[in-house]
Design a protein around this motif. Structure first.
Motif, PDB file in Angstrom:
ATOM      1  N   ALA A 239       0.833  -1.201   0.000  1.00  0.00           N
ATOM      2  CA  ALA A 239       0.000   0.000   0.000  1.00  0.00           C
ATOM      3  C   ALA A 239       0.869   1.253   0.000  1.00  0.00           C
ATOM      4  CB  ALA A 239      -0.904  -0.005   1.224  1.00  0.00           C
ATOM      5  N   LYS A 240       0.447   2.261  -0.753  1.00  0.00           N
ATOM      6  CA  LYS A 240       1.212   3.491  -0.867  1.00  0.00           C
ATOM      7  C   LYS A 240       0.572   4.569  -0.023  1.00  0.00           C
ATOM      8  CE  LYS A 240       3.343   6.438  -4.370  1.00  0.00           C
ATOM      9  NZ  LYS A 240       3.505   6.676  -5.823  1.00  0.00           N
ATOM     10  N   ARG A 241       1.384   5.303   0.699  1.00  0.00           N
ATOM     11  CA  ARG A 241       0.884   6.383   1.532  1.00  0.00           C
ATOM     12  C   ARG A 241       1.574   7.687   1.158  1.00  0.00           C
ATOM     13  NH1 ARG A 241       1.823   2.821   6.846  1.00  0.00           N
ATOM     14  NH2 ARG A 241       0.202   1.277   6.491  1.00  0.00           N
ATOM     15  N   ILE A 242       0.846   8.769   1.324  1.00  0.00           N
ATOM     16  CA  ILE A 242       1.392  10.085   1.028  1.00  0.00           C
ATOM     17  C   ILE A 242       1.347  10.919   2.303  1.00  0.00           C
ATOM     18  CG2 ILE A 242       1.080  12.200  -0.309  1.00  0.00           C
ATOM     19  CD1 ILE A 242      -0.249  10.541  -2.465  1.00  0.00           C
ATOM     20  N   HIS A 243       2.418  11.614   2.604  1.00  0.00           N
ATOM     21  CA  HIS A 243       2.466  12.498   3.763  1.00  0.00           C
ATOM     22  C   HIS A 243       2.548  13.938   3.256  1.00  0.00           C
ATOM     23  CE1 HIS A 243       3.058   8.921   6.149  1.00  0.00           C
ATOM     24  NE2 HIS A 243       4.133   8.612   5.454  1.00  0.00           N
ATOM     25  N   LEU A 244       1.510  14.710   3.511  1.00  0.00           N
ATOM     26  CA  LEU A 244       1.467  16.103   3.075  1.00  0.00           C
ATOM     27  C   LEU A 244       1.847  16.957   4.281  1.00  0.00           C
ATOM     28  CD1 LEU A 244      -1.911  15.951   1.112  1.00  0.00           C
ATOM     29  CD2 LEU A 244       0.397  15.457   0.293  1.00  0.00           C
ATOM     30  N   ASP A 245       3.120  17.282   4.393  1.00  0.00           N
ATOM     31  CA  ASP A 245       3.589  17.971   5.583  1.00  0.00           C
ATOM     32  C   ASP A 245       4.089  19.380   5.269  1.00  0.00           C
ATOM     33  OD1 ASP A 245       6.051  17.647   4.412  1.00  0.00           O
ATOM     34  OD2 ASP A 245       6.754  16.099   5.796  1.00  0.00           O
ATOM     35  N   TYR A 246       4.682  19.996   6.284  1.00  0.00           N
ATOM     36  CA  TYR A 246       5.119  21.381   6.157  1.00  0.00           C
ATOM     37  C   TYR A 246       6.120  21.580   5.032  1.00  0.00           C
ATOM     38  CZ  TYR A 246       7.451  25.753   7.280  1.00  0.00           C
ATOM     39  OH  TYR A 246       7.992  27.012   7.198  1.00  0.00           O
ATOM     40  N   THR A 247       6.955  20.612   4.791  1.00  0.00           N
ATOM     41  CA  THR A 247       7.994  20.765   3.777  1.00  0.00           C
ATOM     42  C   THR A 247       7.422  20.872   2.371  1.00  0.00           C
ATOM     43  OG1 THR A 247       8.285  18.358   3.506  1.00  0.00           O
ATOM     44  CG2 THR A 247       9.604  19.454   5.207  1.00  0.00           C
TER      45      THR A 247
END
Length: 336
Positions: A239-247
């Motif tokens: 499974a692929k996950r995306i992290h939408l963070d401050y950077t």
């Protein structure tokens, strides 16, 4: 300016258009909103004043303001298949109303199965109602037989803040909590299918002076067990996950709400609102479906001036992003 900085800065200029302001709540903050799928342009909102408000975005004023509870309303949702009926949560209580009865409407149903304050409710197409509360428990109510169906417990060690049913898996619900855990449930059996511990962050003393600067997401460990929730075409390890963070130009404070776009190409965008008084619109599909390392695009960054409590989207060509913040006014933006 770096490539990352340019991508983050570009959407800001597009956020300067002033929103429409929908007035109907008397005092306090607007806590939740939901857009009709059957009647595009119709929006319902709830507030700390215990009122429900109905708006038709083709007009200026509220269609209806109903004094539904004598305490703040934390969540609202339509009954699937019949949006004349709505469910609300206030304190540890759930009530339902028939909008057609107008301001004189009295609760049609009342449920008092939760022991602590309810944070979110959701209703499935089969007539099951889920209520997530501060104890970490989720109560499942059978609204057809009007009785408690199941109690989902022991997955969360802290406040259970959100709950949703999975439309294509009618006996599956997903919950999220302030313990940074997500759990998928077979609520017909009252057991978890799997759980994910999303975040483990070292204490400030351990980090020491290694990092000084704006807050950012720290995804150090993700642990899971059990089977992957999906169509059976992939397993948990793939499974692929995306992290939408401050950077990536993301939020600098807690994210309070996320929603997929109902306008245009349905689901193409992810909209997030946070305690940093901003709403961000992401083209998330580029990062999820691409076989390369394509980055998720931050398409729009809106400064809403106040902390965001809730947001939803409408399947219309304009007036399609509705935001509830800590004011008593509902704000409506257009995204084309």
């Amino acid at each position: 300016m770096s490539e990352t900085e340019s991508a983050a800065a570009a959407p800001v200029a597009a956020a300067e258009s002033k929103p429409r302001r929908l007035r109907g709540h008397k005092k306090g903050a607007v806590t939740c909103c939901v857009a009709s799928s059957a009647r595009p342009g119709v929006v319902a909102s709830s507030g700390e004043d215990g009122c429900l408000c109905w708006f038709d975005l083709r007009t200026k004023d509220a269609l209806l303001t109903m004094e539904a509870a004598n305490k703040p309303i934390s969540s609202i949702c339509f009954k699937p298949g019949n949006e004349d009926f709505v469910y609300i949560s206030a304190g540890n209580e759930i009530l339902s109303f028939d909008v057609r009865m107008g301001t004189q409407s009295k609760p049609l149903e009342t449920y008092n199965y939760n022991r602590d304050e309810i944070n979110q409710i959701a209703v499935s197409s089969k007539g099951f109602l889920a209520a997530a509360d501060d104890s970490g428990d989720v109560k499942i109510v059978n609204t057809i037989q009007k009785c408690l169906y199941k109690r989902l417990r022991e997955a969360h060690t802290s406040i259970c803040s959100s709950v949703q049913f999975i439309p294509w898996r009618p006996w599956t619900a997903i919950t999220g909590g302030l313990d940074s855990k997500l759990a998928a449930w077979d609520f017909s059996k009252g057991r978890t299918l799997f759980s994910i511990d999303y975040v483990a962050v070292s204490e400030e003393g351990i980090l020491g002076g290694l990092y000084k600067g704006p807050p950012r997401a720290a995804i150090l460990t993700t642990r899971s067990k059990g089977a992957e929730l999906g169509d059976g075409s992939c397993n948990q390890s793939r499974a692929k996950r995306i992290h939408l963070d401050y950077t990536m130009g993301g939020h600098t404070a807690a994210v309070s709400c996320v929603a997929f776009s109902a306008f245009g190409e349905k689901g193409k965008f992810l909209i997030s609102g946070g305690n940093d008084a901003s709403v961000k619109l992401w083209d998330w599909s580029k990062g999820f479906y691409s076989e390369t390392n394509s980055k998720v695009d931050l398409v729009l960054d809106i400064d809403v001036k106040k902390k965001v409590n809730w947001l939803c989207t409408a399947p219309t060509d304009s007036d399609n992003l509705i935001v509830c913040d800590t004011s008593k006014v509902v704000k409506v933006y257009s995204f084309r």
